[in-house]
Design a protein around this motif. Structure first.
Motif, short mmCIF file in Angstrom:
data_model
loop_
_atom_site.label_atom_id
_atom_site.label_comp_id
_atom_site.label_asym_id
_atom_site.label_seq_id
_atom_site.Cartn_x
_atom_site.Cartn_y
_atom_site.Cartn_z
N HIS A 1 2.71 -1.39 4.67
CA HIS A 1 1.70 -2.44 4.51
C HIS A 1 2.04 -3.27 3.28
O HIS A 1 2.21 -2.74 2.19
N SER A 2 2.14 -4.60 3.46
CA SER A 2 2.55 -5.43 2.33
C SER A 2 1.88 -6.80 2.36
O SER A 2 1.30 -7.22 3.36
N SER B 1 0.72 -7.84 6.08
CA SER B 1 1.78 -7.64 7.05
C SER B 1 2.04 -6.15 7.24
O SER B 1 2.01 -5.37 6.28
N PHE B 2 2.33 -5.76 8.48
CA PHE B 2 2.65 -4.38 8.81
C PHE B 2 4.08 -4.32 9.33
O PHE B 2 4.49 -5.12 10.16
N CYS B 3 4.86 -3.37 8.81
CA CYS B 3 6.24 -3.16 9.27
C CYS B 3 6.43 -1.66 9.44
O CYS B 3 6.40 -0.91 8.46
N ASP C 1 -0.91 -0.69 12.18
CA ASP C 1 -1.27 -2.04 11.76
C ASP C 1 -2.77 -2.10 11.48
O ASP C 1 -3.60 -1.89 12.37
N LEU C 2 -3.12 -2.38 10.23
CA LEU C 2 -4.53 -2.38 9.82
C LEU C 2 -5.29 -3.62 10.31
O LEU C 2 -6.51 -3.65 10.25
N LEU D 1 0.88 -1.15 0.00
CA LEU D 1 0.00 0.00 0.00
C LEU D 1 0.93 1.21 0.00
O LEU D 1 1.71 1.40 0.94
N THR D 2 0.89 2.01 -1.05
CA THR D 2 1.92 3.03 -1.28
C THR D 2 1.51 4.44 -0.82
O THR D 2 2.17 5.40 -1.17
#
Length: 162
Positions: free
Chosen positions: A110-111, A99-101, A33-34, A25-26
């Motif tokens: 967000h990936s 995944s959230f980093c 963290d969604l 998500l750019t």
């Protein structure tokens, strides 16, 4: 399901998508963290906090895309990534959960992991109506005619091997 996931304005993050085998998500902001948001209404509140005074349409649009990326998109779904100018596309398969980093230096927090199945699919292989639908303004959206898209990509991959 087949999702279109854009790599940022002018495909600025395309190389990162391809190198890391992830879609992101750019968007600026949303450094949270969604997974903690269980429904669209909670995400609408997040959008209101992040974006301030924006229209109800924008709030609904952004929260829907956040929900799609974090909740609706599933392992096994397909992904289509437009390249700059949408002259070419990369086709892949989602292989990882959301995944959230919070430490990504590019702001790509967000990936989802993907397997890249085909790169540089020319847009000309798609029908005019398909090209039109793939040009939708949204960052993340579901492909309308999934059967036509899969048939076209399968035919392209077979012709490419010959």
């Amino acid at each position: 399901m087949i999702w279109v996931c854009r790599a940022g304005m002018n495909s600025i993050h395309l190389d990162t998508f391809l190198k890391t085998h992830k879609v992101y998500l750019t968007w600026d902001g949303f450094k949270v963290d969604l997974k903690q948001f269980k429904n669209r209404e909670q995400l609408k509140n997040l959008v209101r906090i992040e974006k301030g005074d924006v229209s109800r349409t924008s709030i609904s649009n952004w929260s829907g895309q956040l929900y799609t990326f974090s909740q609706e998109m599933q392992v096994g779904d397909y992904i289509l990534i437009p390249h700059k100018g949408s002259r070419y596309y990369t086709f892949g398969k989602v292989t990882g959960d959301y995944s959230f980093c919070d430490s990504d230096e590019n702001g790509l927090w967000h990936s989802r992991n993907i397997e890249i199945l085909e790169t540089d699919i020319p847009r000309e292989v798609f029908s005019q109506s398909m090209r039109y639908s793939l040009g939708a303004y949204r960052t993340i959206f579901k492909v309308r005619d999934e059967k036509e898209l899969l048939t076209t990509i399968t035919r392209y991959r077979k012709q490419k091997k010959v």
